[in-house]
Scaffold this motif. Structure first.
Motif, mmCIF file in Angstrom:
data_model
loop_
_atom_site.group_PDB
_atom_site.id
_atom_site.type_symbol
_atom_site.label_atom_id
_atom_site.label_comp_id
_atom_site.label_asym_id
_atom_site.label_seq_id
_atom_site.Cartn_x
_atom_site.Cartn_y
_atom_site.Cartn_z
ATOM 1 N N ILE A 388 0.869 -1.179 0.000
ATOM 2 C CA ILE A 388 0.000 0.000 0.000
ATOM 3 C C ILE A 388 0.901 1.223 0.000
ATOM 4 O O ILE A 388 1.764 1.379 0.885
ATOM 5 C CB ILE A 388 -0.945 0.030 1.210
ATOM 6 C CG1 ILE A 388 -1.929 -1.144 1.158
ATOM 7 C CG2 ILE A 388 -1.722 1.354 1.254
ATOM 8 C CD1 ILE A 388 -2.926 -1.170 2.319
ATOM 9 N N ASP A 389 0.725 2.071 -0.974
ATOM 10 C CA ASP A 389 1.524 3.293 -1.106
ATOM 11 C C ASP A 389 0.849 4.401 -0.305
ATOM 12 O O ASP A 389 -0.097 5.035 -0.772
ATOM 13 C CB ASP A 389 1.630 3.679 -2.579
ATOM 14 C CG ASP A 389 2.438 4.961 -2.788
ATOM 15 O OD1 ASP A 389 3.033 5.449 -1.803
ATOM 16 O OD2 ASP A 389 2.454 5.463 -3.929
ATOM 17 N N GLN A 390 1.367 4.640 0.915
ATOM 18 C CA GLN A 390 0.726 5.657 1.763
ATOM 19 C C GLN A 390 0.858 7.040 1.148
ATOM 20 O O GLN A 390 -0.049 7.878 1.271
ATOM 21 C CB GLN A 390 1.316 5.637 3.176
ATOM 22 C CG GLN A 390 0.580 6.536 4.150
ATOM 23 C CD GLN A 390 0.840 6.145 5.594
ATOM 24 O OE1 GLN A 390 1.523 5.170 5.885
ATOM 25 N NE2 GLN A 390 0.277 6.913 6.525
ATOM 26 N N GLY A 391 1.958 7.289 0.464
ATOM 27 C CA GLY A 391 2.134 8.596 -0.172
ATOM 28 C C GLY A 391 1.154 8.842 -1.299
ATOM 29 O O GLY A 391 0.818 9.994 -1.591
ATOM 30 N N GLY A 392 0.667 7.775 -1.924
ATOM 31 C CA GLY A 392 -0.292 7.914 -3.002
ATOM 32 C C GLY A 392 -1.728 7.762 -2.552
ATOM 33 O O GLY A 392 -2.640 7.681 -3.389
ATOM 34 N N SER A 393 -1.922 7.687 -1.250
ATOM 35 C CA SER A 393 -3.270 7.535 -0.696
ATOM 36 C C SER A 393 -3.752 8.882 -0.146
ATOM 37 O O SER A 393 -2.946 9.758 0.182
ATOM 38 C CB SER A 393 -3.258 6.488 0.418
ATOM 39 O OG SER A 393 -2.792 5.238 -0.081
ATOM 40 N N ASN A 394 -5.069 9.034 -0.056
ATOM 41 C CA ASN A 394 -5.625 10.343 0.332
ATOM 42 C C ASN A 394 -6.837 10.195 1.242
ATOM 43 O O ASN A 394 -7.615 9.236 1.129
ATOM 44 C CB ASN A 394 -6.054 11.128 -0.915
ATOM 45 C CG ASN A 394 -4.879 11.553 -1.756
ATOM 46 O OD1 ASN A 394 -4.114 12.458 -1.404
ATOM 47 N ND2 ASN A 394 -4.687 10.886 -2.894
ATOM 48 N N VAL A 395 -6.965 11.176 2.149
ATOM 49 C CA VAL A 395 -8.141 11.300 3.000
ATOM 50 C C VAL A 395 -8.912 12.509 2.520
ATOM 51 O O VAL A 395 -8.387 13.621 2.473
ATOM 52 C CB VAL A 395 -7.749 11.474 4.487
ATOM 53 C CG1 VAL A 395 -8.987 11.675 5.342
ATOM 54 C CG2 VAL A 395 -6.942 10.272 4.960
ATOM 55 N N HIS A 396 -10.174 12.304 2.134
ATOM 56 C CA HIS A 396 -10.999 13.368 1.583
ATOM 57 C C HIS A 396 -12.053 13.785 2.636
ATOM 58 O O HIS A 396 -12.969 13.005 2.911
ATOM 59 C CB HIS A 396 -11.694 12.898 0.307
ATOM 60 C CG HIS A 396 -10.769 12.361 -0.722
ATOM 61 N ND1 HIS A 396 -10.208 13.135 -1.725
ATOM 62 C CD2 HIS A 396 -10.268 11.100 -0.908
ATOM 63 C CE1 HIS A 396 -9.420 12.394 -2.481
ATOM 64 N NE2 HIS A 396 -9.433 11.144 -2.020
ATOM 65 N N PRO A 397 -11.932 14.981 3.220
ATOM 66 C CA PRO A 397 -12.863 15.406 4.265
ATOM 67 C C PRO A 397 -14.289 15.473 3.758
ATOM 68 O O PRO A 397 -15.214 15.246 4.511
ATOM 69 C CB PRO A 397 -12.368 16.789 4.666
ATOM 70 C CG PRO A 397 -10.945 16.839 4.218
ATOM 71 C CD PRO A 397 -10.880 15.993 3.002
#
Length: 397
Positions: A388-397
């Motif tokens: 899992i690429d944490q840098g390529g993952s996102n949290v969308h509020p």
């Protein structure tokens, strides 16, 4: 002569600079402890609130129209250990047809005696009675009677309503007590919201022109849910769940809005304003109260900040997926969380989220409302993946 003039000018400049650097004195900050049944969670909540809140106003006794009298089941050992000034609050429901002076006084005296017998030292008594304006003369007579019975050294205060401001009876009512607490939340139709900061400021200024005695503002740090009622008026659900069918509409006092009001009151306090009292002490797991981190930040006047971030915990290719809130402002659960992945052979969402999966992307989508407290963390799912690429993952509020 020139040196004398220069010295006078220098002194004036120093005095001016000193005036400019002066800040308004901090407002006293207090807490209502309003739980009817104390739990082990009170221990940590009291300890963590000590630095920011000077005084505890603790629900002691309630009188209801049909159910009669009910005592709060407090933990006196925790209160003794806490050691802050303690004010016992007696709630007399506004729907009571009348106040029997002798009975109510006897009930109050008994609970105060019992608390003192448990080693608690009281700093005052507060009466919380939502009387209509037409009933203020009778309420004044009761308070006069109670004041005469209570020890002269024990301060007596009342919770007061903005609806009383225009009553000609108000000045004589306030003369019977040592201080008042103006409640500026949940005082109108709940469908219009819990709190209006502009209106609260106007009420505070109006109150300051009426009372010559210290007064406090009771401010909200909580939320409620509105459920459809049989008569059309909503049923309000707060600390206790209501068994009723229908969609809940959640209302929550806005910390940002309250923070602005507190800053204004601190900079330009109305005459006689002695401090603020927050309703209520939040316990761990209290889903309808601000977290203590947020409440403390608002009370101190800190800059509010909510920052959601992704947390991954991996063991042998199995990832636990969480979101955290390292800021000091409670946040709604993120609407969506996307993870860039490789080689996943299994994944699922936890309660409150749904999962959509493609070969290189996991998308967790919020299915219901929820709040992530400041400093808190919540799991949203799991996945078994090669990477899992944490840098390529996102949290969308």
């Amino acid at each position: 002569m020139f040196l004398i003039r220069l010295a006078v000018l220098f002194a004036a400049l120093m005095l001016l600079n000193g005036c400019e650097q002066k800040t308004a004195p901090p407002l006293d900050q207090q807490l209502y402890v309003w739980q009817r049944q104390w739990t082990p969670a009170h221990d940590a909540a009291l300890k963590d609130s000590r630095a920011d809140f000077s005084t505890l106003r603790v629900l002691a006794l309630q009188a209801f129209p049909q159910a009669g009298w009910s005592r709060a089941r407090i933990n006196p050992a925790l209160l003794k250990r806490d050691g802050r000034p303690l004010i016992a609050v007696v709630r007399l429901d506004g729907q009571l047809k009348a106040l029997d002076q002798d009975e109510v006084t006897a009930q109050i005296q008994q609970v105060l005696s019992d608390w003192q017998g448990q080693g608690l030292i009281l700093s005052g008594v507060e009466i919380d009675h939502d009387a209509g304006s037409a009933r203020l003369p009778a309420y004044r007579a009761f308070l006069t009677h109670l004041r005469a019975v209570l020890p002269a050294s024990l301060p007596l205060s009342i919770t007061a309503l903005p609806a009383w401001i225009d009553s000609p009876e108000l000045p004589t009512l306030l003369a019977t007590v040592d201080s008042s607490v103006l409640q500026v939340h949940a005082v109108s139709d709940p469908r219009r919201g819990l709190f209006d900061a502009v209106q609260a400021g106007k009420w505070a200024k109006a109150w300051s022109r009426i009372t010559p005695k210290p007064f406090y503002l009771a401010l909200p740090a909580y939320g409620v849910a509105l459920l459809p009622g049989a008569s059309g008026a909503p049923v309000v659900e707060s600390e206790v769940s209501v068994e009723r069918v229908g969609k809940r509409r959640e209302l929550l006092a806005d910390p940002v809005q309250l923070s602005k009001l507190v800053a204004e009151l601190r900079a330009d306090p109305p005459a006689h304003l002695a401090g603020l009292i927050w309703f209520r002490l939040p316990l761990a797991g209290d889903r309808r109260a601000w977290s203590l981190n947020t409440l403390g930040a608002v009370a101190r006047g800190d800059v509010l900040d909510s920052r959601l971030s992704l947390k991954l915990s991996a063991q042998d290719g199995l990832y636990d997926i969480s979101v955290s809130n390292p800021g000091n402002l409670d946040s709604a659960w993120p609407e969506r969380v996307t993870l860039a992945v490789q080689g996943c052979d299994g994944a699922d969402a936890l309660a409150g989220y749904a999962l959509q999966q493609s070969p290189d992307l996991l998308t967790f989508t919020r299915q219901r409302e929820g709040r992530l407290p400041a400093g808190g963390q919540r799991g949203i799912g799991w996945a078994r993946c090669a990477h899992i690429d944490q840098g390529g993952s996102n949290v969308h509020p």
